[in-house]
Design a protein around this motif. Structure first.
Motif, short mmCIF file in Angstrom:
data_model
loop_
_atom_site.label_atom_id
_atom_site.label_comp_id
_atom_site.label_asym_id
_atom_site.label_seq_id
_atom_site.Cartn_x
_atom_site.Cartn_y
_atom_site.Cartn_z
N ALA A 1 41.00 20.20 18.54
CA ALA A 1 39.74 20.85 18.27
C ALA A 1 39.94 22.32 18.16
O ALA A 1 39.08 23.01 17.18
CB ALA A 1 38.80 20.66 19.68
N HIS A 2 40.72 23.06 18.77
CA HIS A 2 40.82 24.54 18.65
C HIS A 2 42.33 24.89 18.52
O HIS A 2 43.08 24.42 19.36
CB HIS A 2 40.29 25.12 19.99
N VAL A 3 42.91 25.79 17.66
CA VAL A 3 44.06 26.48 17.37
C VAL A 3 44.39 27.73 17.74
O VAL A 3 43.23 28.43 17.27
CB VAL A 3 44.57 25.71 15.71
N LEU A 4 45.10 27.97 18.40
CA LEU A 4 45.53 29.68 18.81
C LEU A 4 46.76 29.55 17.88
O LEU A 4 47.85 29.32 18.33
CB LEU A 4 45.80 29.69 19.94
N VAL A 5 46.57 30.45 16.77
CA VAL A 5 47.68 30.88 16.08
C VAL A 5 48.11 32.04 16.36
O VAL A 5 47.52 33.41 16.47
CB VAL A 5 47.08 30.77 14.34
N LEU B 1 50.22 21.87 27.63
CA LEU B 1 49.79 22.50 26.49
C LEU B 1 50.96 22.60 25.49
O LEU B 1 51.61 23.22 25.38
CB LEU B 1 49.44 24.14 27.08
N LEU B 2 50.33 21.88 24.27
CA LEU B 2 51.28 21.79 23.03
C LEU B 2 51.33 23.02 22.42
O LEU B 2 50.40 23.99 22.25
CB LEU B 2 50.56 20.66 22.14
N TYR C 1 47.24 29.10 6.17
CA TYR C 1 46.33 28.12 5.82
C TYR C 1 46.63 26.88 6.47
O TYR C 1 45.89 25.77 6.83
CB TYR C 1 46.44 27.60 4.32
N VAL C 2 48.14 26.40 6.41
CA VAL C 2 48.42 25.25 7.25
C VAL C 2 48.07 25.03 8.48
O VAL C 2 47.29 24.01 9.20
CB VAL C 2 49.95 24.97 7.18
N ALA C 3 48.37 26.24 9.36
CA ALA C 3 47.84 26.45 10.79
C ALA C 3 46.48 26.18 10.87
O ALA C 3 45.99 25.29 11.95
CB ALA C 3 48.45 27.66 11.40
N ILE D 1 48.74 25.46 20.36
CA ILE D 1 49.33 26.94 19.92
C ILE D 1 50.17 26.68 18.62
O ILE D 1 51.23 25.98 18.90
CB ILE D 1 50.09 27.60 21.21
N VAL D 2 50.08 27.54 17.80
CA VAL D 2 50.77 27.33 16.48
C VAL D 2 51.36 28.79 16.18
O VAL D 2 50.67 29.63 16.16
CB VAL D 2 50.09 26.66 15.55
#
Length: 542
Positions: free
Chosen positions: A498-502, A484-485, A520-522, A443-444
C-alpha cells in the motif's frame, strides 16, 4: 479534486443514493487540498438516553475551517418560521437538526481534546426544491443552497470558509477524530481494496489475449511496464502449460519474487537464477562452498565451472524442461539466457517477461532470438496522485490507468542519519494510525542492500526484516528476524504494498539517470502512496 472519505463506497452501497451526486460534486468541485467526509454518525450519551444523529457531509478547508452540509431531498415545508422535513409521518425542523449536529460535533471535538476548527458553519442543501423566500430565523441566505443554485454549492462553501493560513496538524487531528469517533470507514482500507479489484478487473483483457495466444514452439517476449500485472500475465501461460502436463520452470532474478510465484504455481519448479544455478552445480557434483558473502566473483567462478562441466557431461535430466518462463527478465544477461536455453527441450516454449525500464544493472539480454514481442504499457497499480508526481520520470508511452486516487507523494528532507531514523519512525507510526497494517508497508533503499545497514535491526518499536548480505553454508540468505519488510530497490522488484517509504540515498557515484530510474522502480511498488526521504544537501542535485 478534494479528498473524499470513505473512498470505496459505490452508488449501490450509499445508504442514501441521492447523496452520491453531491459527494461527486464536492470531490470534483473543491480544491485538491480540501477534505470531504461523507456520512458521519455521532452519538451523545445523556442521563436518560443515548442521543444520535448523522452529518451528511463534513467539508474541511486547509485552514481547518469546517462546513457541515445537511442535505434534504424531496419536498420541504415552511411553517412557524422554520423549514420542516417529513419523515415517516413525523415532521422535523431542518434548522434544529442542523443546530444539534453542529453543537454535538463541536462538543465531541472538545471532549476528545482535538484542536477546535477555525470556524464551523452549517449549510442547508435542498437539491430538489427552490426556496423563493427564506422564512427560517435560524438560517441565513448565504448558508442555503437550493436546486436553482446547486451548481454553486462548492463555490458557496469556499466563500464561507476559504482562505486563511494552512494548519495541517489541526486538519490531520480532525480527520483522525472523524475516523475514530464518528465511525468513519478508514479511507486507506477502502483504497487498498479498490486498488486490488482494479488491477484484476482492468488487466483482464490482456489475460484473455494470452490465454488464446498460439505459437509453436512459443517464443514470446512480453515487455510490460511496472504495475501492469506482468507476473500474473506470466502465470496465465505457466498454468496453461501445467494443465498440459508439461514440465515447467519459472525463473525469477530475485528471491522475494520467486517466493510469490511459487505460491501461485503448484507443480512447477520455481527458483531464483542463483538458486537454480546452485542446485545445478550440486547435481553436477561441483558442491559450491559458500562463505559469509557470496559476491559477484563467487558467482562468476561458479558459472565458469558449470559451463565447463555441462560441456563435458551435458545437462542432468532433472534440469530439462518443456516450458521455461522468466519473470523480471531484464535482470538476466545474454549469457544467462544461453544457460536457460540449454535446459529447454528442442520444441519447448520459452517466455520472457520484463520491463527494460527497470534494468538497474544494464544486463538485459538482446531482443532477438526469434521471439514475438508484445508491449504492455498500461499501469494499473500506481494511484492517480502518485502517477501525477511520476510524470517527469515515467518512461515514454506508459499510461496510468488506476481509478484509485491515493495519497500522493510526500518528500521529507533530513539533515543527517539520526534525524532520518526519527522521521522514519514518525512516518511509520502515522501510517499505522491511519489504519495500514505493517505488512502493507515497505522500506525501499535506492543504494542497495549495504545502504540499509544504517537502519540497524529496528526503527523504534518496528523490527525490520531485511537481508543482512550474509549466507549460511548451504547458500541460504540470512535475514533479520523482524516483520517490517526492508529491501533494496533491486530486491523490491515484483513486489507491491500500500505505502512505500523510499530512502533516497546519496547521489555520489550514481548517474542522475540511474537515480531517476531507481526512484521510478521504487515508487511504482505503491498502490496507495509513498514517502521519499532525502538528505537536504541532495535535493538541489536531484
Amino acid at each position: 479534486m478534494a479528498k473524499l472519505f470513505p473512498c470505496d463506497v459505490s452508488l449501490e452501497e450509499f445508504e442514501n443514493p441521492s447523496e452520491w451526486p453531491t459527494a461527486e460534486a464536492l470531490r470534483l468541485g473543491l480544491p485538491d487540498d480540501w477534505i470531504v467526509v461523507h456520512g458521519c454518525h455521532w452519538t451523545m450519551p445523556t442521563r436518560r438516553r443515548l442521543m444520535q444523529g448523522e452529518i451528511d457531509f463534513v467539508v474541511i478547508s486547509p485552514a481547518s475551517a469546517v462546513v457541515l452540509v445537511e442535505q434534504k431531498n424531496g419536498d420541504v415545508m415552511s411553517a412557524g418560521g422554520e423549514f420542516w422535513k417529513q419523515y415517516r409521518g413525523r415532521s422535523k425542523s431542518v434548522s434544529q437538526q442542523m443546530s444539534r449536529n453542529r453543537d454535538h460535533f463541536l462538543r465531541k471535538l472538545a471532549r476528545a481534546r482535538v484542536p477546535p476548527p477555525t470556524g464551523c458553519i452549517s449549510v442547508a442543501y435542498f437539491p430538489d426544491a427552490e426556496i423563493t423566500q427564506l422564512h427560517d430565523m435560524a438560517l441565513d441566505d448565504c448558508c442555503v443552497v437550493d436546486r436553482s443554485d446547486a451548481e454553486r454549492l462548492c463555490e458557496t462553501i469556499e466563500q464561507l470558509i476559504g482562505g486563511g493560513d494552512p494548519v495541517p496538524d489541526t486538519v490531520a487531528a480532525v480527520v483522525r477524530f472523524l475516523g475514530g469517533v464518528l465511525e468513519l470507514v478508514p479511507s486507506l482500507h477502502g483504497q487498498r481494496a479498490l486498488a486490488g479489484q482494479a488491477q484484476i478487473r482492468l488487466s483482464g483483457p490482456m489475460h484473455t489475449v494470452l490465454e488464446n495466444f498460439e505459437m509453436q514452439p512459443m517464443r514470446l517476449r512480453i515487455e510490460a511496464c511496472a504495475g501492469s500485472g506482468k507476473s500474473e500475465l506470466l502465470r496465465v501461460l505457466a498454468r496453461r502449460a501445467l494443465a498440459e502436463s508439461r514440465r515447467v520452470l519459472m525463473v525469477c532474478f530475485n528471491r522475494p519474487l520467486a517466493d510469490l510465484q511459487r505460491d501461485g504455481l503448484r507443480g512447477a519448479t520455481v527458483d531464483t537464477w542463483f538458486g537454480l544455478r546452485r542446485r545445478l552445480a550440486d547435481a553436477l557434483g561441483l558442491m559450491p562452498k559458500f562463505g559469509e558473502k557470496a559476491d559477484w566473483v563467487f558467482w562468476k567462478d561458479l558459472e565458469e565451472k558449470i559451463t565447463a562441466t555441462v560441456a563435458e557431461l551435458g545437462i542432468p535430466s532433472d534440469f530439462v524442461f518443456d516450458s521455461i518462463f522468466v519473470d523480471e527478465g531484464q535482470d538476466l544477461s545474454d549469457t544467462d539466457l544461453d544457460g536457460l536455453y540449454a535446459m529447454l527441450q528442442p520444441d519447448g516454449d520459452f517466455v520472457w517477461v520484463g520491463d527494460p525500464e527497470q534494468d538497474l544493472m544494464a544486463r538485459s539480454a538482446e531482443r532477438q532470438r526469434g521471439h514475438a514481442i508484445i508491449k504492455v504499457l498500461d499501469n494499473y497499480r500506481t494511484p492517480r496522485r502518485l502517477a501525477a508526481e511520476l510524470a517527469e520520470i515515467a518512461p515514454v508511452g506508459v499510461q496510468f490507468r488506476s481509478p484509485v486516487e491515493g495519497t500522493g507523494l510526500d518528500v521529507i528532507q533530513v539533515p543527517d542519519t539520526a534525524t532520518l531514523l526519527l522521521k522514519l519512525e514518525a512516518e511509520i507510526t502515522r501510517l499505522r494510525h491511519l489504519g495500514l497494517p505493517q505488512e502493507e508497508l515497505m522500506i525501499v533503499g535506492l543504494e542497495g542492500t549495504s545502504g540499509l545497514k544504517l537502519l540497524g535491526d529496528a526503527i523504534g518499536p518496528y523490527a525490520l526484516r531485511r537481508f543482512t548480505g550474509r549466507y549460511t553454508p548451504d547458500g541460504s540468505q540470512v535475514m533479520t528476524p523482524g516483520e517490517l519488510l526492508t529491501e533494496s530497490v533491486a530486491r523490491a522488484k515484483g513486489r507491491q504494498c500500500a505505502h512505500v517509504l523510499v530512502l533516497g540515498g546519496s547521489v555520489t557515484g550514481m548517474a542522475q539517470v540511474d537515480w531517476r530510474r531507481s526512484l521510478y522502480v521504487a515508487l511504482t511498488r505503491a498502490t496507495i502512496g509513498a514517502t521519499l526521504f532525502l538528505m537536504q544537501d541532495e535535493v538541489s542535485t536531484r
